[in-house]
Design a protein around this motif. Sequence first.
Motif, mmCIF file in Angstrom:
data_model
loop_
_atom_site.group_PDB
_atom_site.id
_atom_site.type_symbol
_atom_site.label_atom_id
_atom_site.label_comp_id
_atom_site.label_asym_id
_atom_site.label_seq_id
_atom_site.Cartn_x
_atom_site.Cartn_y
_atom_site.Cartn_z
ATOM 1 N N GLY A 173 -20.886 -40.348 -0.714
ATOM 2 C CA GLY A 173 -21.247 -39.015 -1.190
ATOM 3 C C GLY A 173 -21.652 -38.107 -0.046
ATOM 4 N N ASP A 174 -22.430 -38.628 0.916
ATOM 5 C CA ASP A 174 -22.811 -37.824 2.077
ATOM 6 C C ASP A 174 -21.567 -37.404 2.862
ATOM 7 O OD1 ASP A 174 -25.526 -37.739 1.633
ATOM 8 O OD2 ASP A 174 -25.940 -39.529 2.830
ATOM 9 N N ARG A 175 -20.615 -38.314 2.982
ATOM 10 C CA ARG A 175 -19.360 -37.967 3.661
ATOM 11 C C ARG A 175 -18.625 -36.863 2.903
ATOM 12 N NH1 ARG A 175 -16.638 -43.782 5.156
ATOM 13 N NH2 ARG A 175 -18.166 -44.432 6.711
ATOM 14 N N TRP A 176 -18.585 -36.988 1.574
ATOM 15 C CA TRP A 176 -17.900 -36.005 0.737
ATOM 16 C C TRP A 176 -18.533 -34.627 0.880
ATOM 17 C CZ3 TRP A 176 -13.605 -34.909 -1.505
ATOM 18 C CH2 TRP A 176 -13.549 -33.974 -2.532
ATOM 19 N N TRP A 177 -19.879 -34.555 0.824
ATOM 20 C CA TRP A 177 -20.548 -33.260 0.930
ATOM 21 C C TRP A 177 -20.449 -32.698 2.335
ATOM 22 C CZ3 TRP A 177 -20.379 -31.274 -3.394
ATOM 23 C CH2 TRP A 177 -20.645 -31.990 -4.551
ATOM 24 N N LYS A 178 -20.410 -33.562 3.348
ATOM 25 C CA LYS A 178 -20.197 -33.073 4.717
ATOM 26 C C LYS A 178 -18.811 -32.449 4.819
ATOM 27 C CE LYS A 178 -20.808 -33.178 9.363
ATOM 28 N NZ LYS A 178 -21.836 -33.544 10.300
ATOM 29 N N LEU A 179 -17.816 -33.080 4.211
ATOM 30 C CA LEU A 179 -16.457 -32.529 4.201
ATOM 31 C C LEU A 179 -16.436 -31.164 3.516
ATOM 32 C CD1 LEU A 179 -13.384 -32.803 4.624
ATOM 33 C CD2 LEU A 179 -13.306 -34.044 2.464
ATOM 34 N N LYS A 180 -17.089 -31.030 2.371
ATOM 35 C CA LYS A 180 -17.142 -29.746 1.660
ATOM 36 C C LYS A 180 -17.874 -28.690 2.491
ATOM 37 C CE LYS A 180 -14.660 -31.183 -0.555
ATOM 38 N NZ LYS A 180 -13.317 -30.720 -0.790
ATOM 39 N N TYR A 181 -18.917 -29.126 3.215
ATOM 40 C CA TYR A 181 -19.656 -28.208 4.093
ATOM 41 C C TYR A 181 -18.751 -27.702 5.216
ATOM 42 C CZ TYR A 181 -22.921 -26.646 7.661
ATOM 43 O OH TYR A 181 -23.575 -25.909 8.612
ATOM 44 N N ILE A 182 -18.018 -28.620 5.832
ATOM 45 C CA ILE A 182 -17.115 -28.231 6.925
ATOM 46 C C ILE A 182 -16.061 -27.264 6.411
ATOM 47 C CG2 ILE A 182 -15.306 -29.100 8.476
ATOM 48 C CD1 ILE A 182 -17.056 -31.677 8.722
ATOM 49 N N GLU A 183 -15.475 -27.559 5.262
ATOM 50 C CA GLU A 183 -14.458 -26.673 4.695
ATOM 51 C C GLU A 183 -15.028 -25.291 4.390
ATOM 52 O OE1 GLU A 183 -11.684 -30.024 2.437
ATOM 53 O OE2 GLU A 183 -13.120 -28.839 1.277
ATOM 54 N N ALA A 184 -16.249 -25.249 3.870
ATOM 55 C CA ALA A 184 -16.850 -23.965 3.476
ATOM 56 C C ALA A 184 -17.248 -23.123 4.678
ATOM 57 C CB ALA A 184 -18.065 -24.212 2.591
ATOM 58 N N THR A 185 -17.594 -23.756 5.784
ATOM 59 C CA THR A 185 -18.060 -22.986 6.942
ATOM 60 C C THR A 185 -16.971 -22.761 7.986
ATOM 61 O OG1 THR A 185 -18.872 -25.031 7.955
ATOM 62 C CG2 THR A 185 -20.449 -23.713 6.687
ATOM 63 N N SER A 186 -15.793 -23.320 7.790
ATOM 64 C CA SER A 186 -14.744 -23.172 8.801
ATOM 65 C C SER A 186 -13.750 -22.059 8.476
ATOM 66 C CB SER A 186 -14.000 -24.498 8.981
ATOM 67 O OG SER A 186 -13.364 -24.849 7.774
ATOM 68 N N THR A 187 -13.948 -21.346 7.391
ATOM 69 C CA THR A 187 -13.034 -20.281 6.999
ATOM 70 C C THR A 187 -13.765 -18.945 7.039
ATOM 71 O OG1 THR A 187 -11.953 -21.839 5.526
ATOM 72 C CG2 THR A 187 -11.448 -19.518 5.193
ATOM 73 N N ILE A 190 -23.325 -15.729 -4.588
ATOM 74 C CA ILE A 190 -22.610 -16.814 -3.917
ATOM 75 C C ILE A 190 -23.391 -17.250 -2.684
ATOM 76 C CG2 ILE A 190 -21.160 -15.323 -2.476
ATOM 77 C CD1 ILE A 190 -18.817 -17.231 -3.167
ATOM 78 N N ASP A 191 -23.425 -18.534 -2.450
ATOM 79 C CA ASP A 191 -24.009 -19.088 -1.235
ATOM 80 C C ASP A 191 -23.298 -20.400 -0.906
ATOM 81 O OD1 ASP A 191 -25.052 -20.857 -3.086
ATOM 82 O OD2 ASP A 191 -27.093 -20.789 -2.308
ATOM 83 N N LEU A 192 -23.764 -21.058 0.151
ATOM 84 C CA LEU A 192 -23.095 -22.267 0.625
ATOM 85 C C LEU A 192 -23.102 -23.382 -0.416
ATOM 86 C CD1 LEU A 192 -21.656 -23.738 2.889
ATOM 87 C CD2 LEU A 192 -23.882 -24.297 3.864
ATOM 88 N N SER A 193 -24.227 -23.604 -1.085
ATOM 89 C CA SER A 193 -24.278 -24.699 -2.064
ATOM 90 C C SER A 193 -23.371 -24.394 -3.265
ATOM 91 C CB SER A 193 -25.716 -24.952 -2.526
ATOM 92 O OG SER A 193 -26.258 -23.819 -3.178
ATOM 93 N N GLY A 194 -23.287 -23.130 -3.664
ATOM 94 C CA GLY A 194 -22.386 -22.753 -4.755
ATOM 95 C C GLY A 194 -20.927 -22.985 -4.390
ATOM 96 N N ILE A 195 -20.576 -22.648 -3.148
ATOM 97 C CA ILE A 195 -19.202 -22.873 -2.677
ATOM 98 C C ILE A 195 -18.905 -24.365 -2.624
ATOM 99 C CG2 ILE A 195 -17.718 -22.735 -0.638
ATOM 100 C CD1 ILE A 195 -18.763 -19.916 -0.202
ATOM 101 N N MET A 196 -19.866 -25.165 -2.166
ATOM 102 C CA MET A 196 -19.655 -26.612 -2.123
ATOM 103 C C MET A 196 -19.462 -27.173 -3.531
ATOM 104 S SD MET A 196 -22.351 -27.578 0.913
ATOM 105 C CE MET A 196 -22.394 -29.331 0.598
ATOM 106 N N GLY A 197 -20.208 -26.657 -4.502
ATOM 107 C CA GLY A 197 -20.037 -27.084 -5.889
ATOM 108 C C GLY A 197 -18.668 -26.713 -6.427
ATOM 109 N N MET A 198 -18.215 -25.475 -6.136
ATOM 110 C CA MET A 198 -16.881 -25.047 -6.573
ATOM 111 C C MET A 198 -15.796 -25.911 -5.941
ATOM 112 S SD MET A 198 -16.991 -20.894 -6.383
ATOM 113 C CE MET A 198 -15.471 -20.533 -7.234
#
Length: 195
Positions: A82-96, A113-121
Motif C-alpha cells: 500500500g505504501d508503494r501504491w500511494w507513493k506511485l500515486k504521489y509521484i504521478e500527481a506531482t510530476s505533471t 482540490i488538493d494532493l490527497s484528493g488527486i491521489m484518491g481520484m
Amino acid sequence: VANRGNYADFKKAVGKRESGNKYDSNRWYRTWLSRDTGRPTKKQGISYFWGYWQLGHEARSEVGAHPQPVKFIQPSLQEKLGDRWWKLKYIEATSTRSLRNAIAAGEVHGQKIDLSGIMGMAHITGIESVKKFIRTGKPTYDGLNTPNTEYLSKFYGYDVSAVKSVDWDRKKARDSWWNLEGAAKKYKRRGVWVP
C-alpha cells in the motif's frame, strides 16, 4: 486546506471506503446489460480486487506483488504494498504540470482540490482520468459506476506529505519483477512475491 488528518489517516479512510478496513476483503464485479431492462447490471463473482485498498491486477503488478495471488498476504506486507501504491500515486500527481497547477489553485470546476484528493481520484480511475477531469470538468466512472469526483471530495484535506519518505524505487521493482518471471511462477502457489 482543511486538515482531516495525516498520511496514516488517509490510508485508513481509503481502506474503510474500499474494503471496510478488512485486509482479507476481495471482490469482483462484472457488468453487463440486462435482457429485461436493457440497463447495466452488476453481479459479484470471484476475486479480482483484493486486500485493504482493493488493488486490481495491474495495480498489484505495478507495486511488485504477484498479479494473480492465490491467497491473501499478511497485513504487514499489504501495508508495504500500500505504501508503494500511494507513493506511485504521489509521484504521478506531482510530476505533471497541470496537476501541480490545480493543486496550487485549490479549486477546479467548482470542486476543492488538493494532493490527497488527486491521489484518491487516481486510485479509483487512474491518473489520466484525473487529467481529463482537470481539462474538461467531466468525471470518469469506475466499473461500479462510482464517479472519481466522489473520491476527490471524500479524500480532500489530508496531509499526505509523509508518503515522500516511503523508500521504494518503482523502476527497480518493475525490472526485478519482469526479469524474474520464473521466480514469480514458483511463488504463485504461495500467494505473493515481493521484490
